[in-house]
Design a protein around this motif. Structure first.
Motif, PDB file in Angstrom:
ATOM      1  N   GLU A   1       0.867  -1.184   0.000  1.00  0.00           N
ATOM      2  CA  GLU A   1       0.000   0.000   0.000  1.00  0.00           C
ATOM      3  C   GLU A   1       0.901   1.230   0.000  1.00  0.00           C
ATOM      4  O   GLU A   1       1.779   1.360   0.854  1.00  0.00           O
ATOM      5  CB  GLU A   1      -0.865  -0.030   1.261  1.00  0.00           C
ATOM      6  CG  GLU A   1      -1.639   1.215   1.527  1.00  0.00           C
ATOM      7  CD  GLU A   1      -2.301   1.193   2.903  1.00  0.00           C
ATOM      8  OE1 GLU A   1      -2.998   2.178   3.214  1.00  0.00           O
ATOM      9  OE2 GLU A   1      -2.111   0.222   3.672  1.00  0.00           O
TER      10      GLU A   1
ATOM     11  N   LEU B   1      -5.339  13.622   1.518  1.00  0.00           N
ATOM     12  CA  LEU B   1      -4.776  12.503   0.774  1.00  0.00           C
ATOM     13  C   LEU B   1      -4.352  12.998  -0.599  1.00  0.00           C
ATOM     14  O   LEU B   1      -5.131  13.655  -1.297  1.00  0.00           O
ATOM     15  CB  LEU B   1      -5.831  11.399   0.641  1.00  0.00           C
ATOM     16  CG  LEU B   1      -5.425  10.152  -0.113  1.00  0.00           C
ATOM     17  CD1 LEU B   1      -4.352   9.393   0.645  1.00  0.00           C
ATOM     18  CD2 LEU B   1      -6.647   9.276  -0.318  1.00  0.00           C
TER      19      LEU B   1
ATOM     20  N   THR C   1       0.601   5.217   0.210  1.00  0.00           N
ATOM     21  CA  THR C   1      -0.307   6.327   0.464  1.00  0.00           C
ATOM     22  C   THR C   1       0.513   7.602   0.658  1.00  0.00           C
ATOM     23  O   THR C   1       1.324   7.693   1.569  1.00  0.00           O
ATOM     24  CB  THR C   1      -1.167   6.064   1.715  1.00  0.00           C
ATOM     25  OG1 THR C   1      -1.832   4.814   1.565  1.00  0.00           O
ATOM     26  CG2 THR C   1      -2.188   7.176   1.912  1.00  0.00           C
TER      27      THR C   1
ATOM     28  N   ALA D   1      -3.300   7.287  -3.395  1.00  0.00           N
ATOM     29  CA  ALA D   1      -3.324   5.988  -2.733  1.00  0.00           C
ATOM     30  C   ALA D   1      -3.254   4.920  -3.817  1.00  0.00           C
ATOM     31  O   ALA D   1      -4.070   4.918  -4.738  1.00  0.00           O
ATOM     32  CB  ALA D   1      -4.587   5.831  -1.900  1.00  0.00           C
TER      33      ALA D   1
END
Length: 98
Positions: A6, A86, A8, A89
């Protein structure tokens, strides 16, 4: 089974940086206690108040189950609360042998 990664990227307002870093150990402890398949994480400081969180999961299913839980524990919630926004992602598979 390939390790899922992952990636991010997020920004943190300058006045929230200390809070985000202080919340990190509890977030990781909550992940270890509550997230099946969590293998580990590294936090990278980038220019201009941005950060890259690199998290490894045993599988894509484990990662998906973690996302579904969201900020369900206090340490995770405190870490997420310090994030301004954010940026990106992404999800991938570890290509190098472990």
């Amino acid at each position: 089974m390939a390790t899922t990664v992952e990636l991010t990227r997020f920004s943190v307002a300058p006045h929230q940086t200390d809070a985000m870093l202080a919340a990190r150990p509890a977030m990781l402890a909550d992940f270890r206690a509550d997230r099946a398949g969590f293998l580990g994480a590294r936090l990278v400081a980038l220019p201009d108040g941005e950060w890259l969180d690199i998290v490894e999961w045993r599988s894509a299913d484990d990662f998906a189950a973690s996302r579904a839980k969201g900020a369900n524990r206090p340490g995770i919630a405190a870490f997420f609360a310090a994030i301004d926004h954010l940026v990106t992602a992404e999800e991938g598979v570890l290509a190098e042998p472990e």
